[in-house]
Design a protein around this motif. Structure first.
Motif, PDB file in Angstrom:
ATOM      1  N   ILE A 278      -5.931  -2.298  -6.623  1.00 58.03           N
ATOM      2  CA  ILE A 278      -7.280  -1.845  -6.275  1.00 58.03           C
ATOM      3  C   ILE A 278      -7.226  -0.359  -5.948  1.00 58.03           C
ATOM      4  CG2 ILE A 278      -9.153  -2.009  -4.586  1.00 58.03           C
ATOM      5  CD1 ILE A 278      -8.539  -4.940  -4.253  1.00 58.03           C
ATOM      6  N   ASP A 279      -8.070   0.412  -6.603  1.00 54.16           N
ATOM      7  CA  ASP A 279      -8.231   1.821  -6.257  1.00 54.16           C
ATOM      8  C   ASP A 279      -9.060   1.874  -4.978  1.00 54.16           C
ATOM      9  OD1 ASP A 279      -8.925   4.477  -5.975  1.00 54.16           O
ATOM     10  OD2 ASP A 279      -9.406   4.785  -8.088  1.00 54.16           O
ATOM     11  N   SER A 280      -8.427   2.232  -3.871  1.00 50.84           N
ATOM     12  CA  SER A 280      -9.101   2.185  -2.571  1.00 50.84           C
ATOM     13  C   SER A 280     -10.126   3.297  -2.389  1.00 50.84           C
ATOM     14  CB  SER A 280      -8.065   2.282  -1.448  1.00 50.84           C
ATOM     15  OG  SER A 280      -7.530   3.596  -1.396  1.00 50.84           O
ATOM     16  N   GLU A 281     -10.084   4.304  -3.266  1.00 45.29           N
ATOM     17  CA  GLU A 281     -10.957   5.473  -3.136  1.00 45.29           C
ATOM     18  C   GLU A 281     -10.719   6.182  -1.800  1.00 45.29           C
ATOM     19  OE1 GLU A 281     -14.936   4.052  -3.607  1.00 45.29           O
ATOM     20  OE2 GLU A 281     -14.602   3.336  -5.657  1.00 45.29           O
ATOM     21  N   ALA A 282      -9.565   5.928  -1.193  1.00 47.19           N
ATOM     22  CA  ALA A 282      -9.314   6.409   0.165  1.00 47.19           C
ATOM     23  C   ALA A 282      -7.929   7.020   0.271  1.00 47.19           C
ATOM     24  CB  ALA A 282      -9.451   5.254   1.161  1.00 47.19           C
ATOM     25  N   ALA A 283      -7.695   7.652   1.400  1.00 40.44           N
ATOM     26  CA  ALA A 283      -6.382   8.176   1.755  1.00 40.44           C
ATOM     27  C   ALA A 283      -6.264   8.112   3.270  1.00 40.44           C
ATOM     28  CB  ALA A 283      -6.220   9.611   1.253  1.00 40.44           C
ATOM     29  N   SER A 284      -5.125   8.514   3.776  1.00 41.12           N
ATOM     30  CA  SER A 284      -4.915   8.649   5.210  1.00 41.12           C
ATOM     31  C   SER A 284      -5.323   7.376   5.956  1.00 41.12           C
ATOM     32  CB  SER A 284      -5.681   9.876   5.712  1.00 41.12           C
ATOM     33  OG  SER A 284      -5.262  10.252   6.993  1.00 41.12           O
ATOM     34  N   GLY A 285      -5.988   7.544   7.100  1.00 41.61           N
ATOM     35  CA  GLY A 285      -6.295   6.402   7.950  1.00 41.61           C
ATOM     36  C   GLY A 285      -7.305   5.443   7.371  1.00 41.61           C
ATOM     37  N   ARG A 286      -8.166   5.919   6.491  1.00 41.78           N
ATOM     38  CA  ARG A 286      -9.117   4.994   5.865  1.00 41.78           C
ATOM     39  C   ARG A 286      -8.360   3.973   5.026  1.00 41.78           C
ATOM     40  NH1 ARG A 286     -12.820   5.892   0.991  1.00 41.78           N
ATOM     41  NH2 ARG A 286     -14.113   4.012   1.002  1.00 41.78           N
ATOM     42  N   LEU A 287      -7.396   4.433   4.238  1.00 39.92           N
ATOM     43  CA  LEU A 287      -6.574   3.506   3.469  1.00 39.92           C
ATOM     44  C   LEU A 287      -5.766   2.612   4.404  1.00 39.92           C
ATOM     45  CD1 LEU A 287      -5.234   2.398   0.922  1.00 39.92           C
ATOM     46  CD2 LEU A 287      -3.671   4.361   0.972  1.00 39.92           C
ATOM     47  N   GLY A 288      -5.208   3.200   5.459  1.00 43.10           N
ATOM     48  CA  GLY A 288      -4.418   2.409   6.391  1.00 43.10           C
ATOM     49  C   GLY A 288      -5.225   1.317   7.063  1.00 43.10           C
ATOM     50  N   THR A 289      -6.450   1.636   7.439  1.00 45.12           N
ATOM     51  CA  THR A 289      -7.312   0.647   8.083  1.00 45.12           C
ATOM     52  C   THR A 289      -7.637  -0.496   7.130  1.00 45.12           C
ATOM     53  OG1 THR A 289      -8.268   2.382   9.463  1.00 45.12           O
ATOM     54  CG2 THR A 289      -9.508   0.332   9.287  1.00 45.12           C
TER      55      THR A 289
ATOM     56  N   THR B  12       0.843  -1.190   0.000  1.00 46.25           N
ATOM     57  CA  THR B  12       0.000   0.000   0.000  1.00 46.25           C
ATOM     58  C   THR B  12       0.879   1.241   0.000  1.00 46.25           C
ATOM     59  OG1 THR B  12      -1.953   1.022   1.009  1.00 46.25           O
ATOM     60  CG2 THR B  12      -0.225   0.273   2.513  1.00 46.25           C
ATOM     61  N   ASP B  13       0.247   2.397  -0.074  1.00 46.67           N
ATOM     62  CA  ASP B  13       0.974   3.663  -0.075  1.00 46.67           C
ATOM     63  C   ASP B  13       1.170   4.148   1.350  1.00 46.67           C
ATOM     64  OD1 ASP B  13       1.128   3.984  -2.950  1.00 46.67           O
ATOM     65  OD2 ASP B  13      -1.029   4.345  -2.891  1.00 46.67           O
ATOM     66  N   ALA B  14       2.339   4.708   1.625  1.00 48.25           N
ATOM     67  CA  ALA B  14       2.631   5.203   2.972  1.00 48.25           C
ATOM     68  C   ALA B  14       1.706   6.344   3.366  1.00 48.25           C
ATOM     69  CB  ALA B  14       4.086   5.649   3.058  1.00 48.25           C
ATOM     70  N   ALA B  15       1.053   6.961   2.394  1.00 43.86           N
ATOM     71  CA  ALA B  15       0.081   8.014   2.698  1.00 43.86           C
ATOM     72  C   ALA B  15      -1.125   7.474   3.443  1.00 43.86           C
ATOM     73  CB  ALA B  15      -0.376   8.692   1.405  1.00 43.86           C
ATOM     74  N   GLY B  16      -1.183   6.164   3.647  1.00 48.28           N
ATOM     75  CA  GLY B  16      -2.301   5.539   4.344  1.00 48.28           C
ATOM     76  C   GLY B  16      -2.118   5.400   5.839  1.00 48.28           C
ATOM     77  N   SER B  17      -1.280   6.208   6.452  1.00 49.19           N
ATOM     78  CA  SER B  17      -1.118   6.180   7.917  1.00 49.19           C
ATOM     79  C   SER B  17      -0.745   4.796   8.436  1.00 49.19           C
ATOM     80  CB  SER B  17      -2.399   6.676   8.613  1.00 49.19           C
ATOM     81  OG  SER B  17      -2.662   8.020   8.293  1.00 49.19           O
ATOM     82  N   VAL B  18       0.151   4.121   7.732  1.00 46.48           N
ATOM     83  CA  VAL B  18       0.716   2.855   8.201  1.00 46.48           C
ATOM     84  C   VAL B  18       2.200   3.093   8.436  1.00 46.48           C
ATOM     85  CG1 VAL B  18       1.183   0.437   7.674  1.00 46.48           C
ATOM     86  CG2 VAL B  18      -0.954   1.485   6.908  1.00 46.48           C
ATOM     87  N   THR B  19       2.664   2.838   9.636  1.00 47.38           N
ATOM     88  CA  THR B  19       4.073   3.059   9.941  1.00 47.38           C
ATOM     89  C   THR B  19       4.926   1.931   9.375  1.00 47.38           C
ATOM     90  OG1 THR B  19       4.003   1.848  12.033  1.00 47.38           O
ATOM     91  CG2 THR B  19       3.457   4.203  12.097  1.00 47.38           C
ATOM     92  N   ARG B  20       6.205   2.187   9.270  1.00 48.16           N
ATOM     93  CA  ARG B  20       7.134   1.151   8.813  1.00 48.16           C
ATOM     94  C   ARG B  20       7.151  -0.015   9.798  1.00 48.16           C
ATOM     95  NH1 ARG B  20      10.238   0.712   4.777  1.00 48.16           N
ATOM     96  NH2 ARG B  20       9.510   2.746   4.077  1.00 48.16           N
ATOM     97  N   LYS B  21       7.033   0.270  11.086  1.00 43.29           N
ATOM     98  CA  LYS B  21       7.014  -0.794  12.093  1.00 43.29           C
ATOM     99  C   LYS B  21       5.797  -1.699  11.903  1.00 43.29           C
ATOM    100  CE  LYS B  21       7.093  -1.472  17.139  1.00 43.29           C
ATOM    101  NZ  LYS B  21       5.813  -2.185  17.278  1.00 43.29           N
TER     102      LYS B  21
ATOM    103  N   PRO C  19       0.383   7.137  13.966  1.00 43.23           N
ATOM    104  CA  PRO C  19       0.568   8.541  13.581  1.00 43.23           C
ATOM    105  C   PRO C  19      -0.129   8.823  12.254  1.00 43.23           C
ATOM    106  CG  PRO C  19       2.578   7.291  13.193  1.00 43.23           C
ATOM    107  CD  PRO C  19       1.644   6.378  13.918  1.00 43.23           C
ATOM    108  N   LEU C  20      -0.709   9.988  12.142  1.00 41.09           N
ATOM    109  CA  LEU C  20      -1.295  10.429  10.883  1.00 41.09           C
ATOM    110  C   LEU C  20      -0.212  10.423   9.812  1.00 41.09           C
ATOM    111  CD1 LEU C  20      -3.962  11.876   9.724  1.00 41.09           C
ATOM    112  CD2 LEU C  20      -2.705  14.004  10.125  1.00 41.09           C
ATOM    113  N   SER C  21      -0.538   9.954   8.625  1.00 40.67           N
ATOM    114  CA  SER C  21       0.466   9.965   7.563  1.00 40.67           C
ATOM    115  C   SER C  21       0.980  11.387   7.382  1.00 40.67           C
ATOM    116  CB  SER C  21      -0.127   9.452   6.250  1.00 40.67           C
ATOM    117  OG  SER C  21      -0.875  10.450   5.592  1.00 40.67           O
TER     118      SER C  21
END
Length: 574
Positions: free
Chosen positions: A404-415, A298-307, A550-552
């Protein structure tokens, strides 16, 4: 410096980025702390925006250099980068090689130095010309130099891998030289070139380490005598690179205060970083989750940390955070530093990875995993979905990468990504994971709470007049990322109002006895979100799986400090 040479320096970095995760996974020397790839990405990031000004870029590299491999590479580039034309490469390569060797307190063959030695040997034997045949021969020789590291160092032989720093520099130089001869369409997979030496042996037991990693820059007063010799008394893995009146130091020590005192005797300490590597070293670097139905990216803009990505066996595609002349991968930029600079009024922005870099990441992931599910930031926000589909049309005839186009960004994509990766780690069928992800896209929601409007205005996403009056009236907008963009869904006047809004939306979507996945995101307000918000949510939904992230930083740049968010998926797959 000609454009072709400038482009080659950039190309090498972008090629390196695509394999950085693998470098982390095989990092055992000098300390098994799983950070060689990260350190090289941070240290050499100034090359990404290289404009031909070698002096400024060298200084930026020396300033940002971190870790053993990053600092040695900084020494090399302080010489290599001064080439004005391809004809200067022999001189600059030799100068860089010599500076790298001289920078190390206890240099050893079988490391990144071995690759530098082979590069210079090839030039001195007049075995390098700027044509594809000659460059292919050079790359073959550099490949053998990396292979030899396994034989040189007992630690690598016990672990069953080649040296991570040497491999990283091979990948960089392959990209560099192939760009010089305009042949970057296809690269031989690193997994094939070094087959059998890219996974740490299950019998390997690294030594326990009780030490600190110090990275510092000193503005020297005069010419301190025996500086390297004096610093060597305080630890191991010393790298010291001189640039005019500045001295860059990297050292592993169990007495960082003594090191700082010694550095202060040399001059003014203008940068100091002291990390406890004892907690992360001495454990075998993780190769990621070993059993997945399909690898999730996924894209790091999705509020997913490297850890989090490492724990779940995911791959992240970074964007870049730009502050002044500094450009750093999103997941490797310090959030506290970013928000502090934003509050001080610093100009910040974001940038996507280049098309070439993204293409290299796609290929690297497919080279390492049988099948890949890429959950992209919504196409209304970025062009990543279009980019991967264009790449697939030319490079993925067997349709091994599903986008897949998630239609999302930030935490929605991360979740969505976190839930999908968890699911992939518990089931056997890739099709089941893909169906799960598509369903999660439909059901996942997010609400983002901004503290001030001025940052949206600074990014051109809101008029400055509206921002001024909004902040004056204490209007704090609530937005939700959708397939059609970020939609304002409400307004709150203070934190209590924001929390009330969030709890009201959760109440409408979730039952008290349900077990959703809820992701709480913070900017520079971790304590409040992690305590007040989390406790309130937990009390209402005791069966929920609550993840604090953390927020992306891509979102943080545009929304500003003080922002927080809640994203949730009504059913959490355990």
């Amino acid at each position: 410096m000609g454009q072709d040479l400038r482009d080659a320096f950039v190309c090498g970095y972008e090629r390196l980025v695509s394999w950085a995760d693998l470098l982390d996974q095989i990092n055992v020397f000098p300390v098994a702390d799983s950070d060689t790839g990260c350190n090289l990405r941070i240290s050499l990031a100034p090359l990404r925006r290289f404009n031909g000004n070698a002096e400024n870029t060298i200084r930026s590299i020396l300033s940002s250099a971190t870790g053993n491999s990053g600092n040695i590479a900084a020494g090399f580039f302080s010489g290599f980068l001064v080439a004005n034309s391809p004809a200067d490469l022999l001189r600059s390569a030799k100068d860089g090689r010599d500076k790298a060797w001289q920078a190390i307190g206890d240099p050893k063959p079988g490391t990144i130095l071995t690759v530098f030695d082979e590069l210079v040997r090839a030039f001195e034997s007049r075995d390098v010309a700027l044509n594809m045949e000659s460059v292919s021969r050079l790359i073959d020789n550099l490949q053998q130099a990396v292979w030899s590291t396994y034989e040189f160092l007992p630690e690598l032989k016990r672990a069953g891998v080649v040296d991570a720093g040497a491999l990283g520099m091979f990948i960089y130089l392959e990209g560099f030289f192939r760009r010089l001869v305009c042949n970057t369409d296809t690269f031989r997979p690193v997994t094939e070139l070094f087959s059998g030496r890219l996974r740490i042996s299950s019998s390997y037991e690294p030594e326990l380490v009780d030490s600190h990693c110090v990275d510092s820059v000193v503005r020297l007063d005069g010419q301190p005598e025996n500086a390297v010799e004096e610093l060597s008394k305080h630890g191991e893995s010393l790298v010291a690179v001189r640039d005019g009146s500045y001295l860059k130091i990297h050292l592993h020590t169990n007495n960082p205060q003594a090191v700082r005192t010694k550095l202060e005797s040399f001059g003014d300490v203008v940068r100091w970083a002291d990390d406890d590597i004892g907690s992360g070293a001495g454990t075998i670097p993780s190769p990621g989750v070993l059993h997945q139905a399909i690898h999730v990216m996924t894209d790091a803009a999705g509020s997913v940390t490297r850890k989090t990505a490492r724990e779940l066996g995911m791959t992240l595609l970074d964007s870049y955070i730009i502050v002044g002349d500094q450009s750093v991968p999103e997941t490797l930029f310090s959030p506290s530093e970013l928000y502090a600079q934003m509050r001080r009024g610093a100009k910040v922005s974001t940038a996507q990875a280049s098309t070439f870099e993204r293409n290299q990441v796609y290929q690297s992931v497919l080279d390492r995993y049988q099948d890949v599910l890429y959950l992209c930031v919504g196409s209304v926000f970025t062009g990543n979905y279009d980019a991967v589909m264009a790449w697939k049309g030319k490079n993925d005839p067997d349709d091994r990468m599903i986008a897949i186009d998630s239609e999302a960004a930030s935490g929605r994509l991360g979740t969505i990504a976190i839930a999908t990766a968890r699911h992939s780690n518990t089931v056997k069928a890739a099709d089941e994971v893909i169906r799960y992800a598509k369903d999660a896209v439909k059901r996942c929601e997010e609400y983002v709470f901004l503290d001030r409007l001025e940052y949206l205005a600074a990014g051109g996403r809101l008029s400055r007049t509206r921002s001024f009056f909004g902040d004056l009236l204490h209007m704090k907008p609530v937005i939700s990322p959708t397939a059609h963009g970020a939609k304002q869904v409400g307004v709150a006047r203070n934190r209590d109002g924001q929390l009330g809004f969030a709890m009201d939306r959760l109440k409408k979507r979730l039952g008290h006895d349900s077990s959703p996945l809820i992701v709480l995101e913070y900017s520079d307000n971790q304590a409040w979100v992690g305590n007040t918000v989390k406790e309130e949510v937990q009390s209402r939904y005791p069966l929920a799986d609550i993840v604090l992230q953390p927020l992306s930083l891509t979102s943080g740049v545009h929304m500003g400090p003080g922002t927080w968010a809640v994203a949730f998926l009504p059913e959490c797959w355990k």
